[in-house]
Motif scaffolding. Structure first.
Motif, PDB file in Angstrom:
ATOM      1  N   LEU A 154       3.468  -2.508  -9.053  1.00 21.71           N
ATOM      2  CA  LEU A 154       4.094  -1.184  -9.180  1.00 21.71           C
ATOM      3  C   LEU A 154       3.066  -0.080  -8.981  1.00 21.71           C
ATOM      4  N   SER A 155       1.861  -0.284  -9.495  1.00 19.48           N
ATOM      5  CA  SER A 155       0.814   0.726  -9.357  1.00 19.48           C
ATOM      6  C   SER A 155       0.415   0.906  -7.898  1.00 19.48           C
ATOM      7  N   ALA A 156       0.388  -0.186  -7.148  1.00 14.63           N
ATOM      8  CA  ALA A 156       0.037  -0.092  -5.731  1.00 14.63           C
ATOM      9  C   ALA A 156       1.086   0.699  -4.962  1.00 14.63           C
ATOM     10  N   LEU A 157       2.343   0.515  -5.311  1.00 17.72           N
ATOM     11  CA  LEU A 157       3.400   1.313  -4.692  1.00 17.72           C
ATOM     12  C   LEU A 157       3.311   2.767  -5.118  1.00 17.72           C
ATOM     13  N   GLY A 158       2.973   2.986  -6.382  1.00 12.28           N
ATOM     14  CA  GLY A 158       2.931   4.332  -6.941  1.00 12.28           C
ATOM     15  C   GLY A 158       4.244   4.659  -7.624  1.00 12.28           C
ATOM     16  N   MET A 159       4.196   4.919  -8.921  1.00  7.97           N
ATOM     17  CA  MET A 159       5.432   5.163  -9.658  1.00  7.97           C
ATOM     18  C   MET A 159       6.143   6.438  -9.187  1.00  7.97           C
ATOM     19  N   ALA A 160       5.405   7.432  -8.738  1.00  5.59           N
ATOM     20  CA  ALA A 160       6.041   8.630  -8.202  1.00  5.59           C
ATOM     21  C   ALA A 160       6.807   8.301  -6.929  1.00  5.59           C
ATOM     22  N   ASN A 161       6.261   7.397  -6.118  1.00  6.56           N
ATOM     23  CA  ASN A 161       6.955   6.974  -4.898  1.00  6.56           C
ATOM     24  C   ASN A 161       8.203   6.167  -5.232  1.00  6.56           C
ATOM     25  N   ILE A 162       8.099   5.305  -6.238  1.00  2.21           N
ATOM     26  CA  ILE A 162       9.255   4.524  -6.669  1.00  2.21           C
ATOM     27  C   ILE A 162      10.361   5.453  -7.164  1.00  2.21           C
ATOM     28  N   GLU A 163      10.005   6.419  -7.980  1.00  2.11           N
ATOM     29  CA  GLU A 163      11.003   7.356  -8.487  1.00  2.11           C
ATOM     30  C   GLU A 163      11.657   8.142  -7.346  1.00  2.11           C
ATOM     31  N   GLN A 179       0.842  -1.184   0.000  1.00  2.00           N
ATOM     32  CA  GLN A 179       0.000   0.000   0.000  1.00  2.00           C
ATOM     33  C   GLN A 179       0.879   1.236   0.000  1.00  2.00           C
ATOM     34  N   ALA A 180       0.641   2.118  -0.963  1.00  2.00           N
ATOM     35  CA  ALA A 180       1.556   3.226  -1.184  1.00  2.00           C
ATOM     36  C   ALA A 180       1.462   4.321  -0.134  1.00  2.00           C
ATOM     37  N   GLY A 181       0.305   4.528   0.465  1.00  2.00           N
ATOM     38  CA  GLY A 181       0.191   5.649   1.385  1.00  2.00           C
ATOM     39  C   GLY A 181       0.212   6.963   0.617  1.00  2.00           C
ATOM     40  N   LYS A 182       0.648   8.018   1.259  1.00  2.00           N
ATOM     41  CA  LYS A 182       0.618   9.344   0.641  1.00  2.00           C
ATOM     42  C   LYS A 182       1.920   9.730  -0.020  1.00  2.00           C
ATOM     43  N   LEU A 198      20.264   0.827  -9.424  1.00  2.00           N
ATOM     44  CA  LEU A 198      19.489   0.699  -8.200  1.00  2.00           C
ATOM     45  C   LEU A 198      18.007   0.556  -8.497  1.00  2.00           C
ATOM     46  N   ALA A 199      17.296  -0.045  -7.557  1.00  2.00           N
ATOM     47  CA  ALA A 199      15.843  -0.140  -7.630  1.00  2.00           C
ATOM     48  C   ALA A 199      15.273   0.145  -6.250  1.00  2.00           C
ATOM     49  N   PHE A 200      13.966   0.315  -6.200  1.00  2.00           N
ATOM     50  CA  PHE A 200      13.307   0.693  -4.951  1.00  2.00           C
ATOM     51  C   PHE A 200      13.499  -0.329  -3.845  1.00  2.00           C
ATOM     52  N   TYR A 201      13.841  -1.581  -4.194  1.00  2.00           N
ATOM     53  CA  TYR A 201      14.035  -2.603  -3.162  1.00  2.00           C
ATOM     54  C   TYR A 201      15.454  -2.613  -2.596  1.00  2.00           C
ATOM     55  N   ASN A 202      16.313  -1.748  -3.083  1.00  2.00           N
ATOM     56  CA  ASN A 202      17.648  -1.610  -2.488  1.00  2.00           C
ATOM     57  C   ASN A 202      17.599  -0.753  -1.231  1.00  2.00           C
ATOM     58  N   THR A 203      18.713  -0.764  -0.468  1.00  2.00           N
ATOM     59  CA  THR A 203      18.753  -0.049   0.807  1.00  2.00           C
ATOM     60  C   THR A 203      20.026   0.782   0.907  1.00  2.00           C
TER      61      THR A 203
END
Length: 425
Positions: free
Chosen positions: A312-321, A15-18, A401-406
């Motif tokens: 990806l849509s649930a995360l939100g592409m703006a959040n991923i970026e 769930q992406a949240g805000k 890198l991707a969003f799952y990296n830390t």
């Protein structure tokens, strides 16, 4: 659970949240089982997402469920399994169309960007180009957006012109626009460089090409997984994507094209599914987009791609970026502090890709030794020989890198570079 449902997921999606800061990225990371493994006794640090994206459980389980419970061919059978398979396959097309903000009947499902570009090369360009015509490419293109145009140029007598880069690794727009002369029929360029991370201003470029009557093709392989995308707003004629880079299965992708082009283009490959009626004295082809989809497709793969789109849509592409930009800034600063390390490409707008070399270390040696520390990076020419020639090097290392990296992984990566440097000294 039936795969023909709108959201066929065996477990909840993130769930992406805000915003990006509200997402529990550690929980998101736990959705990717391969990231839990060890390599050479060390925790895997996967920094090669520009090569292929890792797959979340939602994708893996959806593909598994299709084969276990719904496997059948599409558009051929009226029995229950055939209906379920067809609904799931076409459902994936519809999901991808919404994700890209395009019409589903303008979206040809392909094995990936390479096939999509070749489809345009042989079905649109080959029948149209003549001696004296020209194609414009850029210095930063992947081989998949160079070689098909060379083959077409050889067969038609057309020529290829190359747009060059500035010192930051960005397109020299003045030089590019100077190339867009009346004999140019096609401009093909990448949205995001797979080597430099350069984000090209494709809206502006397509607008300038359109003013001159030039058709445009955008290679979106490195853009689609990492940033919000609205193809309708880009203003291009063709846009190609690859599913496996956006956490979907391999062997999936798509070509979006303006309907007038698809209607005018002859089929690229003939066979079943792409026809309405076949007689020995002639064939009536199927409607767009099916006339370009001969044979049995990668059905399970596209059902999995639909699950990836949902994820990806649930995360939100703006959040991923936003998440990836934070990781990029952190990694760039950390690598810049390493003595003797050179980063290639410093564009103003950049995706989360860092190509680099370390003084005194060959790219392949460095990547091999980093693998012994559990760090997976790419080394080589990255299917971009002309770009390597521009920088005067045979190869680079690339951390993508991707969003799952830390941030902790970045620290461990930089520490591994320091360790390897001592071994190579």
């Amino acid at each position: 659970m039936s795969i023909s449902h709108a959201d066929p997921h065996p477990h909840p999606l993130p769930q992406a949240g805000k915003g990006a800061s509200s997402i529990d990225w550690a929980r998101v990371r736990a959705d990717f089982p391969v990231l839990e493994r060890q390599v050479h006794g060390k925790p895997l640090i996967y920094l090669d997402s520009a090569n292929t994206g890792q797959k979340p459980n939602a994708v893996i389980d959806t593909v598994d469920d299709f084969y276990r419970h719904h496997n059948a061919n599409v558009s051929r059978a009226v029995h229950t399994l055939g209906t379920e398979a067809t609904e799931a396959y076409e459902g994936a097309r519809n999901k991808l169309a919404r994700f890209l903000n395009v019409r589903a009947d303008e979206l040809v499902l392909t094995s990936g960007t390479t096939f999509a570009i070749n489809l345009v090369a042989y079905s649109w360009a080959l029948p149209r180009l003549e001696p004296g015509d020209a194609i414009v490419l850029t210095r930063m293109e992947h081989h998949a957006n160079i070689v098909p145009w060379q083959l077409v140029a050889q067969r038609t007598g057309a020529t290829i012109k190359v747009a060059e880069l500035n010192d930051r690794g960005e397109l020299d727009l003045d030089q590019l626009y100077s190339l867009l002369t009346p004999e140019v029929k096609l401009l093909a360029l990448t949205h995001v460089s797979n080597v430099l991370g350069t984000v090209n201003p494709v809206r502006e470029i397509c607008r300038e090409a359109r003013r001159r009557g030039i058709v445009t093709l955008i290679d979106g392989s490195q853009a689609t997984p990492h940033r919000p995308l609205d193809i309708a707003a880009v203003g291009c004629d063709f846009y190609a994507i690859t599913g496996h880079k956006m956490s979907g299965p391999t062997g999936t992708g798509a070509l979006w094209a303006r309907r007038e082009h698809l209607d005018a283009m002859p089929p690229f490959i003939g066979g079943g599914e792409m026809i309405k009626e076949v007689r020995f004295d002639g064939t009536v082809f199927n409607d767009v987009p099916h006339k370009f989809e001969a044979g049995t497709p990668n059905i399970a793969g596209f059902v999995g791609l639909g699950a990836a789109v949902d994820y990806l849509s649930a995360l939100g592409m703006a959040n991923i970026e936003a998440r990836e930009q934070e990781l990029l800034a952190y990694a760039t600063k950390a690598l810049s502090d390493v003595d003797g390390l050179r980063i290639f490409g410093e564009p103003v707008e950049k995706a989360a890709v860092i190509s680099f070399l370390v003084e005194g270390a060959h790219a392949h040696d460095l990547a091999t030794l980093l693998d012994l520390e559990g760090v997976a990076i790419r080394s080589g020419h990255h299917c971009a020989h002309p770009l390597m020639q521009h920088f005067g090097v045979p190869a680079t290392c690339r951390a993508s890198l991707a969003f799952y990296n830390t941030f902790e992984e970045i620290d461990a990566f930089v520490a591994a570079i320091h360790k390897v440097r001592k071994l190579l000294a």
